[in-house]
Design an enzyme around this catalytic site. Sequence first.
Site, PDB file in Angstrom:
ATOM      1  N   GLY A   1      22.140 -24.922 -54.000  1.00  0.00           N
ATOM      2  CA  GLY A   1      21.463 -24.076 -53.011  1.00  0.00           C
ATOM      3  C   GLY A   1      22.430 -23.487 -52.009  1.00  0.00           C
TER       4      GLY A   1
ATOM      5  N   VAL B   1      18.109 -25.447 -59.889  1.00  0.00           N
ATOM      6  CA  VAL B   1      18.446 -26.857 -60.123  1.00  0.00           C
ATOM      7  C   VAL B   1      17.290 -27.667 -60.711  1.00  0.00           C
ATOM      8  CG1 VAL B   1      20.293 -27.047 -58.409  1.00  0.00           C
ATOM      9  CG2 VAL B   1      17.925 -27.469 -57.717  1.00  0.00           C
TER      10      VAL B   1
ATOM     11  N   SER C   1      16.573 -35.633 -44.391  1.00  0.00           N
ATOM     12  CA  SER C   1      15.986 -35.007 -43.213  1.00  0.00           C
ATOM     13  C   SER C   1      15.782 -36.095 -42.169  1.00  0.00           C
ATOM     14  CB  SER C   1      14.631 -34.390 -43.577  1.00  0.00           C
ATOM     15  OG  SER C   1      13.925 -34.031 -42.406  1.00  0.00           O
TER      16      SER C   1
ATOM     17  N   TYR D   1       6.397 -34.592 -48.820  1.00  0.00           N
ATOM     18  CA  TYR D   1       7.801 -34.175 -48.587  1.00  0.00           C
ATOM     19  C   TYR D   1       8.559 -35.304 -47.903  1.00  0.00           C
ATOM     20  CZ  TYR D   1      11.547 -31.710 -45.996  1.00  0.00           C
ATOM     21  OH  TYR D   1      12.742 -31.325 -45.430  1.00  0.00           O
TER      22      TYR D   1
ATOM     23  N   LYS E   1      11.990 -37.406 -48.978  1.00  0.00           N
ATOM     24  CA  LYS E   1      13.193 -37.436 -48.123  1.00  0.00           C
ATOM     25  C   LYS E   1      13.532 -38.884 -47.750  1.00  0.00           C
ATOM     26  CE  LYS E   1      14.456 -33.105 -47.743  1.00  0.00           C
ATOM     27  NZ  LYS E   1      15.699 -32.668 -48.431  1.00  0.00           N
TER      28      LYS E   1
HETATM   29  N1  LIG Z   1      16.500 -26.373 -41.870  1.00  0.00           N
HETATM   30  C1  LIG Z   1      16.023 -27.515 -41.389  1.00  0.00           C
HETATM   31  O1  LIG Z   1      15.485 -27.588 -40.263  1.00  0.00           O
HETATM   32  C2  LIG Z   1      16.124 -28.777 -42.199  1.00  0.00           C
HETATM   33  C3  LIG Z   1      15.789 -29.981 -41.577  1.00  0.00           C
HETATM   34  C4  LIG Z   1      15.872 -31.156 -42.301  1.00  0.00           C
HETATM   35  C5  LIG Z   1      16.311 -31.133 -43.619  1.00  0.00           C
HETATM   36  N2  LIG Z   1      16.630 -29.956 -44.202  1.00  0.00           N
HETATM   37  C6  LIG Z   1      17.095 -29.993 -45.589  1.00  0.00           C
HETATM   38  O2  LIG Z   1      18.312 -29.287 -45.696  1.00  0.00           O
HETATM   39  C7  LIG Z   1      18.449 -28.736 -47.003  1.00  0.00           C
HETATM   40  C8  LIG Z   1      18.764 -27.264 -46.886  1.00  0.00           C
HETATM   41  O3  LIG Z   1      17.744 -26.656 -46.112  1.00  0.00           O
HETATM   42  P1  LIG Z   1      17.871 -25.178 -45.528  1.00  0.00           P
HETATM   43  O4  LIG Z   1      16.977 -25.140 -44.355  1.00  0.00           O
HETATM   44  O5  LIG Z   1      19.287 -24.764 -45.412  1.00  0.00           O
HETATM   45  O6  LIG Z   1      17.180 -24.376 -46.737  1.00  0.00           O
HETATM   46  P2  LIG Z   1      17.117 -22.813 -47.078  1.00  0.00           P
HETATM   47  O7  LIG Z   1      15.847 -22.636 -47.823  1.00  0.00           O
HETATM   48  O8  LIG Z   1      17.345 -21.978 -45.870  1.00  0.00           O
HETATM   49  O9  LIG Z   1      18.347 -22.637 -48.055  1.00  0.00           O
HETATM   50  C9  LIG Z   1      18.322 -23.292 -49.308  1.00  0.00           C
HETATM   51  C10 LIG Z   1      18.951 -22.408 -50.362  1.00  0.00           C
HETATM   52  O10 LIG Z   1      18.750 -23.080 -51.606  1.00  0.00           O
HETATM   53  C11 LIG Z   1      18.190 -22.183 -52.540  1.00  0.00           C
HETATM   54  N3  LIG Z   1      17.322 -22.924 -53.464  1.00  0.00           N
HETATM   55  C12 LIG Z   1      16.081 -23.415 -53.188  1.00  0.00           C
HETATM   56  N4  LIG Z   1      15.585 -24.023 -54.262  1.00  0.00           N
HETATM   57  C13 LIG Z   1      16.529 -23.917 -55.228  1.00  0.00           C
HETATM   58  C14 LIG Z   1      16.598 -24.327 -56.574  1.00  0.00           C
HETATM   59  N5  LIG Z   1      15.560 -24.953 -57.138  1.00  0.00           N
HETATM   60  N6  LIG Z   1      17.718 -24.088 -57.293  1.00  0.00           N
HETATM   61  C15 LIG Z   1      18.764 -23.431 -56.720  1.00  0.00           C
HETATM   62  N7  LIG Z   1      18.745 -22.982 -55.450  1.00  0.00           N
HETATM   63  C16 LIG Z   1      17.645 -23.224 -54.724  1.00  0.00           C
HETATM   64  C17 LIG Z   1      17.391 -21.200 -51.712  1.00  0.00           C
HETATM   65  O11 LIG Z   1      17.197 -19.962 -52.394  1.00  0.00           O
HETATM   66  C18 LIG Z   1      18.274 -21.050 -50.470  1.00  0.00           C
HETATM   67  O12 LIG Z   1      19.249 -20.038 -50.636  1.00  0.00           O
HETATM   68  C19 LIG Z   1      17.134 -29.054 -47.710  1.00  0.00           C
HETATM   69  O13 LIG Z   1      17.278 -30.223 -48.481  1.00  0.00           O
HETATM   70  C20 LIG Z   1      16.163 -29.305 -46.569  1.00  0.00           C
HETATM   71  O14 LIG Z   1      15.088 -30.143 -46.932  1.00  0.00           O
HETATM   72  C21 LIG Z   1      16.553 -28.776 -43.524  1.00  0.00           C
END
Ligand SMILES: NC(=O)c1ccc[n+]([C@@H]2O[C@H](COP(=O)([O-])OP(=O)(O)OC[C@H]3O[C@@H](n4cnc5c(N)ncnc54)[C@H](O)[C@@H]3O)[C@@H](O)[C@H]2O)c1
Length: 275
Positions: free
Chosen positions: A13, A61, A142, A155, A159
Amino acid sequence: MLDFTGKAVLVTGGGEGIGRAACCLFAGGGASVIAIERDAARADALRQSLGDGHVVLHGDVTVAGDIARLADAVDGRGDGLDVLVNNVGDFLGHVKPFERISDEEIDQLYAVNMLQIFRMTRAMIPRLRRRAPGSSIVSVSSIEGFRGIPNNSVYSAFKTGLVGFTKSLALELGPEGIRVNLVAPETTETAQVPMSQYLKPEHADGAREWIPLGRFGTPDDIANGIAFLASPMASWMTGASLNIDGGALAAGGWYRTLEGRWTNVPVIPTHGMIF
Ligand SMILES: NC(=O)c1ccc[n+]([C@@H]2O[C@H](COP(=O)([O-])OP(=O)(O)OC[C@H]3O[C@@H](n4cnc5c(N)ncnc54)[C@H](O)[C@@H]3O)[C@@H](O)[C@H]2O)c1
């Protein structure tokens, strides 16, 4: 800047948010980055931004064949893998009371937050072994793996499950010198969680009441923690969870008032419970 010269780093991702920041940080530190991104435009943009010496696959993925393609890409660039960053995860907008969530939605959440991490990790362990001792896995859980999140219980379960997976796998792989850790971010401004769009301008400063360090996270905040865990600076850390949360978990129900004092009650009492 940590030095990853000569290291091969796989980020899932990588096209947006935390994953993109991690790709850029590792590449800036001298690593050869291999990324997979489901969104074609984001994959193209990342490919252009990283330039030569890196591989960006357009793929998903959750598709077993795409994990196999990724393994081929790792094998095509050299011998083994130094770092696997399991970044992909998503609440998929399924925000609702648990009793209303369907089996299909549970399956979708499982596929993107857990199953693909099992499959990806299993596929990459032989490649990480070729770079051991010193190779490592960093997954992105998370802060909700450590506290509740209403209307997001499935979810949150996955996590939290990632925390157990990380600890147990750390025991299995530790004797071989492969470390397994995770980061646990609090709310971080990304495409998935665009806080700046959710909040009205007049509430933009509100984070200082909710988060001890006074702001939401940035993708770089989280990428820095990922890079630290993947680096030799964390060479005696495995099975660990790094909360990157501006102190939110430590606050655990304490909030700052507009006057900058602390309270754990909804209405400021005339005395007591405010510090
Ligand atoms: N942003 C937050 O506040 C936050 C908080 C806690 C945890 N997280 C975790 O951090 C991680 C990243 O989050 P983010 O906010 O940067 O996400 P995001 O959605 O902004 O970016 C994720 C990227 O991964 C790509 N993606 C999604 N599913 C995919 C797949 N099946 N195969 C390939 N690519 C894929 C998306 O197109 C995107 O470009 C995640 O595991 C999320 O649960 C985020």
